[in-house]
Write a protein that holds these residues in place. Structure first.
Motif, short mmCIF file in Angstrom:
data_model
loop_
_atom_site.label_atom_id
_atom_site.label_comp_id
_atom_site.label_asym_id
_atom_site.label_seq_id
_atom_site.Cartn_x
_atom_site.Cartn_y
_atom_site.Cartn_z
N GLY A 70 0.82 -1.22 0.00
CA GLY A 70 0.00 0.00 0.00
C GLY A 70 0.84 1.26 0.00
N MET A 71 2.03 1.15 0.62
CA MET A 71 2.94 2.30 0.60
C MET A 71 3.49 2.50 -0.82
SD MET A 71 4.85 1.33 4.18
CE MET A 71 3.79 0.68 5.49
N ILE A 72 3.85 1.39 -1.46
CA ILE A 72 4.36 1.47 -2.83
C ILE A 72 3.28 2.05 -3.75
CG2 ILE A 72 5.25 0.10 -4.76
CD1 ILE A 72 6.32 -1.91 -2.63
N PRO A 96 0.37 6.14 5.63
CA PRO A 96 0.95 7.21 4.82
C PRO A 96 2.41 7.44 5.22
CG PRO A 96 -0.33 8.16 6.61
CD PRO A 96 -0.48 6.66 6.71
N ARG A 97 3.18 8.03 4.33
CA ARG A 97 4.49 8.55 4.75
C ARG A 97 4.27 9.45 5.97
NH1 ARG A 97 9.58 9.33 3.55
NH2 ARG A 97 9.54 8.32 1.50
N GLY A 98 5.12 9.26 6.99
CA GLY A 98 4.95 10.03 8.21
C GLY A 98 3.99 9.39 9.19
N GLY A 99 3.53 8.18 8.87
CA GLY A 99 2.64 7.47 9.78
C GLY A 99 3.36 7.00 11.04
N GLU A 100 2.63 6.31 11.91
CA GLU A 100 3.22 5.95 13.21
C GLU A 100 3.18 4.45 13.46
OE1 GLU A 100 1.02 7.65 16.44
OE2 GLU A 100 -0.71 6.35 16.12
N ASP A 101 4.16 3.99 14.21
CA ASP A 101 4.17 2.60 14.70
C ASP A 101 4.04 1.60 13.55
OD1 ASP A 101 4.20 0.45 16.40
OD2 ASP A 101 2.18 0.76 17.19
N ILE A 102 4.86 1.83 12.51
CA ILE A 102 4.79 1.01 11.31
C ILE A 102 5.73 -0.18 11.43
CG2 ILE A 102 5.25 0.97 8.82
CD1 ILE A 102 4.60 3.98 8.76
N MET A 103 5.18 -1.34 11.61
CA MET A 103 5.96 -2.60 11.58
C MET A 103 7.11 -2.58 12.58
SD MET A 103 4.48 -4.60 9.42
CE MET A 103 5.74 -5.80 9.00
N HIS A 104 6.79 -2.32 13.83
CA HIS A 104 7.80 -2.41 14.88
C HIS A 104 7.71 -3.80 15.50
CE1 HIS A 104 9.61 1.60 14.90
NE2 HIS A 104 8.45 1.96 14.38
N LEU A 105 8.41 -4.71 14.86
CA LEU A 105 8.31 -6.12 15.26
C LEU A 105 8.92 -6.38 16.63
CD1 LEU A 105 9.09 -7.88 11.86
CD2 LEU A 105 6.91 -7.03 12.74
N GLU A 106 9.65 -5.38 17.13
CA GLU A 106 10.24 -5.53 18.46
C GLU A 106 9.23 -5.26 19.57
OE1 GLU A 106 10.62 -3.10 16.37
OE2 GLU A 106 10.67 -1.16 17.38
N LYS A 107 8.03 -4.75 19.22
CA LYS A 107 6.99 -4.53 20.24
C LYS A 107 6.64 -5.85 20.91
CE LYS A 107 3.54 -2.85 17.81
NZ LYS A 107 2.28 -2.17 17.40
N GLN A 141 13.53 -4.41 3.64
CA GLN A 141 12.15 -3.89 3.74
C GLN A 141 11.95 -3.15 5.05
OE1 GLN A 141 9.70 -7.36 2.92
NE2 GLN A 141 9.78 -6.99 0.70
N MET A 142 12.59 -3.63 6.10
CA MET A 142 12.47 -2.94 7.39
C MET A 142 13.11 -1.55 7.31
SD MET A 142 10.83 -3.53 10.06
CE MET A 142 10.43 -5.27 10.08
N ALA A 143 14.22 -1.46 6.59
CA ALA A 143 14.84 -0.14 6.38
C ALA A 143 13.87 0.79 5.64
CB ALA A 143 16.14 -0.29 5.60
N ALA A 144 13.14 0.21 4.69
CA ALA A 144 12.17 1.01 3.93
C ALA A 144 11.04 1.52 4.84
CB ALA A 144 11.60 0.20 2.77
N GLU A 190 12.37 4.43 6.84
CA GLU A 190 12.46 5.64 6.02
C GLU A 190 11.08 6.23 5.77
OE1 GLU A 190 12.78 8.35 2.73
OE2 GLU A 190 11.62 6.50 2.67
N TRP A 191 10.07 5.37 5.62
CA TRP A 191 8.69 5.80 5.33
C TRP A 191 8.07 6.54 6.52
CZ3 TRP A 191 6.26 6.24 0.88
CH2 TRP A 191 4.86 6.28 0.82
#
Lengths: 299, 299
Positions: free
Chosen positions: B117-119, B141-152, B211-214, B217-218
């Protein structure tokens, strides 16, 4: 309770022409309209702040009346219903129970808009069997925020504008300030104006004051915020315009996040009156939602 | 760009059996599946974190293939596509452009899930004509929050559980912790397991790291937060499970509040994989949304 007057069904197809009926029960007279036909459960419409039977858009009521009866209702003290407007949502809910009991309806579907959506929630809590499926549009849970603060500059500027009268105010405060939304507001008002006979008296300051007191009371909560929603199992469709200034969409986020069985639908480029602006889409969604017999709200 | 290999259409009806094809373009080899038939514009599927062609639920792809071709796509470095996984969404978007140009598709519809969806958003910004209609599920969206923090803790407990392997992890992290949602997760996994031949290699740590780096950055933005969305006119349907732990629903609230032409649909009792849990409802909504030729996202 005693039913002393007309509870029969008049089959007409539109809120432009449906005659207003009176149900007498519990020493009150309740004004309502009942029209439509079809195999589905009747759909009760619960109205917004100061709204009467005449404020229901035929573009919303009539398509839904194709496959069921729709029942539009004036709560106590509104339109031609007797009594005083209660100062709490809970007391308004009691009047709807008396009315439905008077009609002999032990269960139905409901579309509650704004204040009407609060009354629907209260009823679903008080008597879980009353609604099979519930549509909540432009409304808020108990404990919600920024509910009908007409003193806000974004609303007050229209309400205090001497050039705006009657329905013209509705166009400003129910629709977003874009050209497209304001245009939808114009056609909404034109649809309301189609009804020419058997009109309701407009609500005065007394109605407004009591309903406003009910909003202030509804903003209060005790205990864990929104926890009371978790026990409302009724399949629910929550609908909101994304730019609603009267009851912001955050309230619909809370409803759908805390009701255990609620789908949320939001519309772009629209305010409090999103269901009127997107009446074709809204009635399609409402019809699909109400047609489902699933235990899940997903439709 | 040069197309040196198969770009023909193979008409098969299901992601259980559709053969994997290779498109060569710009010195890369892109793996994809293309099946279905019908009068509508092709629907491009853009996949989630570490997902391959095999991660598309046939209960979602197949009903949508009834009235159009669907095109499932492995981005660079994923599955059998060549190259390195880019470390930004913008670079991933460039690969999709090369792929679509290679297929000769100048416009199509898109279903972007999570990372996909980001792409899709990035592509709609870069080339506004590329998508006629856009479905964004469980994304931000770009600038969104708590995106894929697998360490949670809520996610890490499943990802580090030695008893959970492969698809069993997906059941835990894509679905809500209720009995009903976990049951839906079981049937989802069973549907994925139906495909037995021509399988993709699973993504390894290298794919995950890039992908995590992406994602990181997002999460960054400059200027007014979400302002970039206001110019994306593509009619959009935003979908999210209300209890999404991987990309919380707040991100979908921001998408629908800032995209000028987006309808939001949220599902109860579900997480990141709401489209799989409610596949019947989701494909019904997606079909209705994609069937519309209106300039408005309302369907």
């Amino acid at each position: 309770m005693e039913i002393v007057k007309d509870t029969s069904t008049t089959k007409t197809g539109s809120n432009v022409t449906a005659r207003t009926q009176i149900l007498e029960a519990n020493n009150e007279r309740y004004a309502y309209r009942r029209f439509g036909n079809g195999p589905r459960l009747p759909l009760l419409f619960l109205q917004h702040f100061t709204g009467t039977l005449d404020n229901w858009d035929p573009a919303v009521t009539d398509p839904l009346a194709d496959t069921r009866e729709v029942i539009l209702f004036d709560n106590a003290g509104v339109g031609r219903s007797s009594g005083d407007v209660p100062q709490t949502v809970a007391d308004m809910a009691q009047h709807v129970f008396v009315f439905l009991d008077g009609l002999g309806l032990s269960t139905c579907d409901v579309l509650g808009f704004s204040l009407g959506g609060m009354i629907a929630q209260q009823m679903a809590q008080d008597r879980p069997s009353i609604f099979r499926r519930m549509i909540l549009v432009g409304t808020a849970p108990r404990g919600g925020e920024d509910i009908m603060h007409l003193e806000k500059p974004s609303l007050a500027k229209h309400l205090s504008d001497p050039n705006l009268r009657g329905y013209a105010v509705l166009q400003k405060i129910f629709f977003a300030p874009t050209e497209s939304s304001q245009k939808a507001g114009e056609t909404f008002i034109a649809r309301l104006a189609q009804r020419q006979e058997d009109l309701e008296p407009a609500s005065g300051p007394k109605v407004a004051a009591a309903q406003m007191a009910a909003f202030r009371e509804w903003e209060q909560f005790s205990g864990v915020r929104f926890d009371h929603l978790k026990s409302v199992a009724t399949p629910t469709l929550v609908v909101n315009g994304i730019h609603d200034e009267m009851i912001p969409v955050s309230n619909s986020y809370w409803l759908s996040a805390n009701l255990p069985n609620a789908v949320l639908l939001t519309y772009p480029d629209s305010g409090h009156g999103s269901l009127f602006q997107f009446h074709e889409s809204f009635t399609r969604h409402a019809s699909a939602f109400l047609a489902s017999d699933s235990a899940s709200a997903a439709y």
